[in-house]
Design a protein around this motif. Sequence first.
Motif, short mmCIF file in Angstrom:
data_model
loop_
_atom_site.label_atom_id
_atom_site.label_comp_id
_atom_site.label_asym_id
_atom_site.label_seq_id
_atom_site.Cartn_x
_atom_site.Cartn_y
_atom_site.Cartn_z
N ASP A 21 9.34 68.75 23.76
CA ASP A 21 8.89 69.08 25.21
C ASP A 21 10.05 70.20 25.95
O ASP A 21 9.70 70.69 26.84
CB ASP A 21 8.70 67.95 26.23
CG ASP A 21 7.47 67.18 25.92
OD1 ASP A 21 6.52 67.63 25.10
OD2 ASP A 21 7.31 66.01 26.33
N HIS A 22 10.99 70.38 25.08
CA HIS A 22 12.19 71.11 25.56
C HIS A 22 12.45 72.43 24.72
O HIS A 22 13.32 72.85 24.83
CB HIS A 22 13.44 70.22 25.53
CG HIS A 22 13.31 69.27 26.53
ND1 HIS A 22 13.85 69.24 27.79
CD2 HIS A 22 13.12 67.95 26.40
CE1 HIS A 22 13.62 68.26 28.44
NE2 HIS A 22 13.07 67.09 27.72
N GLN A 23 11.44 72.51 23.90
CA GLN A 23 11.50 73.74 22.79
C GLN A 23 11.91 75.09 23.62
O GLN A 23 12.14 75.95 22.94
CB GLN A 23 10.42 73.79 21.84
CG GLN A 23 8.90 73.93 22.67
CD GLN A 23 7.92 74.06 21.31
OE1 GLN A 23 8.11 74.72 20.54
NE2 GLN A 23 6.90 73.36 21.86
N LYS A 24 11.27 75.11 24.74
CA LYS A 24 11.79 76.54 25.60
C LYS A 24 12.78 76.44 26.42
O LYS A 24 13.08 77.32 27.19
CB LYS A 24 10.47 76.79 26.21
CG LYS A 24 9.14 77.15 25.38
CD LYS A 24 7.95 77.55 26.22
CE LYS A 24 6.71 77.89 25.38
NZ LYS A 24 5.57 78.25 26.16
N THR A 25 13.58 75.15 26.26
CA THR A 25 14.76 75.09 27.11
C THR A 25 15.86 75.89 26.56
O THR A 25 15.90 75.63 25.28
CB THR A 25 15.05 73.70 27.41
OG1 THR A 25 14.05 73.04 27.98
CG2 THR A 25 16.27 73.54 28.31
N LYS A 26 16.75 76.55 27.32
CA LYS A 26 17.77 77.06 26.84
C LYS A 26 19.01 76.03 26.13
O LYS A 26 19.03 75.00 27.08
CB LYS A 26 18.65 78.15 27.69
CG LYS A 26 17.78 79.35 27.71
CD LYS A 26 18.61 80.52 28.41
CE LYS A 26 17.96 81.77 28.56
NZ LYS A 26 18.44 82.84 29.01
N VAL A 27 19.68 76.22 25.23
CA VAL A 27 20.47 75.21 24.51
C VAL A 27 21.58 74.89 25.67
O VAL A 27 22.13 73.53 25.66
CB VAL A 27 21.04 75.76 23.43
CG1 VAL A 27 22.40 74.81 22.94
CG2 VAL A 27 20.23 76.06 22.07
N LYS A 28 22.03 76.04 26.34
CA LYS A 28 22.99 75.53 27.67
C LYS A 28 22.77 74.79 28.49
O LYS A 28 23.67 74.19 29.21
CB LYS A 28 23.64 77.06 27.81
CG LYS A 28 22.54 77.73 28.91
CD LYS A 28 23.23 78.94 29.20
CE LYS A 28 22.54 79.64 30.13
NZ LYS A 28 22.82 81.20 30.23
N ALA A 29 21.46 74.37 28.72
CA ALA A 29 20.69 73.76 29.76
C ALA A 29 20.56 72.21 29.31
O ALA A 29 20.21 71.43 29.94
CB ALA A 29 19.58 74.14 30.27
N LEU A 30 20.74 72.05 27.99
CA LEU A 30 20.59 70.55 27.46
C LEU A 30 21.76 69.58 27.89
O LEU A 30 22.76 70.09 28.10
CB LEU A 30 20.35 70.57 25.81
CG LEU A 30 19.28 71.46 25.29
CD1 LEU A 30 19.51 71.42 23.67
CD2 LEU A 30 17.92 70.85 25.68
N LYS A 72 21.68 67.50 23.12
CA LYS A 72 22.62 68.66 22.14
C LYS A 72 22.84 67.90 20.75
O LYS A 72 22.88 68.40 19.57
CB LYS A 72 23.86 69.12 22.75
CG LYS A 72 23.65 70.20 23.78
CD LYS A 72 24.78 70.46 24.38
CE LYS A 72 24.60 71.48 25.83
NZ LYS A 72 25.89 72.06 26.21
N ARG A 73 23.18 66.55 20.85
CA ARG A 73 23.34 65.83 19.60
C ARG A 73 22.23 65.71 18.84
O ARG A 73 22.16 65.84 17.66
CB ARG A 73 24.21 64.58 20.13
CG ARG A 73 25.16 64.47 20.95
CD ARG A 73 26.42 65.07 20.11
NE ARG A 73 27.52 65.15 20.83
CZ ARG A 73 28.58 64.53 20.87
NH1 ARG A 73 28.25 62.89 20.26
NH2 ARG A 73 29.59 64.55 21.52
N ARG A 74 21.04 65.34 19.67
CA ARG A 74 19.82 65.35 18.87
C ARG A 74 19.31 66.77 18.18
O ARG A 74 18.74 66.68 17.19
CB ARG A 74 18.73 64.82 19.86
CG ARG A 74 18.55 63.20 19.97
CD ARG A 74 17.67 62.68 20.81
NE ARG A 74 18.13 62.67 22.44
CZ ARG A 74 17.09 63.17 23.22
NH1 ARG A 74 15.97 63.52 22.88
NH2 ARG A 74 17.53 63.26 24.60
N LEU A 75 19.82 67.85 18.96
CA LEU A 75 19.37 69.20 18.36
C LEU A 75 20.43 69.49 17.04
O LEU A 75 19.82 69.73 16.26
CB LEU A 75 19.82 70.11 19.52
CG LEU A 75 19.46 71.73 18.97
CD1 LEU A 75 18.05 71.71 18.37
CD2 LEU A 75 19.93 72.59 20.12
#
Length: 292
Positions: free
Chosen positions: A125-134, A139-142
Amino acid sequence: MSAKIKIEHLNQYYGKKQALKDVNLTIHQGMFGLLGRNGAGKTTLMKVLATLLPKSEGKITICGVPLENSAKIRRMTGYLPQDFSMYPNMTVYEAMDYLGVLSGMSKALRKKSIPKLLEKVNLLDHQKTKVKALSGGMKRRLGIAQAILHNPRILIVDEPTAGLDPEERVRFRNLLCEIAEERIVILSTHIVGDIEATCEQIAVLNEGEFLYQGTVSGLIEMADGKVYTAQISKQELPRIKEKYIVTSILALGNNVMVRFIADQKPFASAKICEAGVEDAYMYLMNGEGSEV
């Protein structure tokens, strides 16, 4: 190829400083916990296994492949470092897609694999979210998603739950356990609770040497019959802390409930209790129960 890592007589140096001292270890499929204080040598060992740091001396094979064959080792290994960072202005999907390109994955395979991985780590559900906004946990899960993007047989994660809130830590540990059903996962941490919740096989590293290798239950057995609790006054606490290894303190008004380690019953009001992983770890790290 056998699903195991075999380390024989590994010595690692930084100039004249020896970071790892004659390390011998065999790791099989499943979750393996590497426990030790900060600076014990855990990250050095992880970097050697991930071929990010050339080994100084010794022999290492990963799934039957010598460590010197770094290209082949990297194809079968995923690595999540302690200080993980990705491309902040990319979206989650873009970052994964770019890393897939670098790994040599075809466009069709990336399109098929990336959504499945993002779903696995609860980031679809966050695939369109920018990495810096996580958030930190996201970020660990990414980081886990990118580490297993090329479907490695070995996953190495270094201090993955440091700084996460309790709920995110539990979620992350559950994810690692799920991943470990299909591969070797090495979890390096100084957080005893992470090992207790996820690993059956563990090793305790201290100043570059192993103090213990075996099962969690075997470690706990070392402290059996040596863990006590007692309700004492706050004025007595400094004396207890000076004489015994204290593993927890609970305030009770003017008194405290103290949990500590002693080789024999220290005083009449002390009650023996069942040892846990943290008790056994403290017992081991403090000279196997010697007074401190």
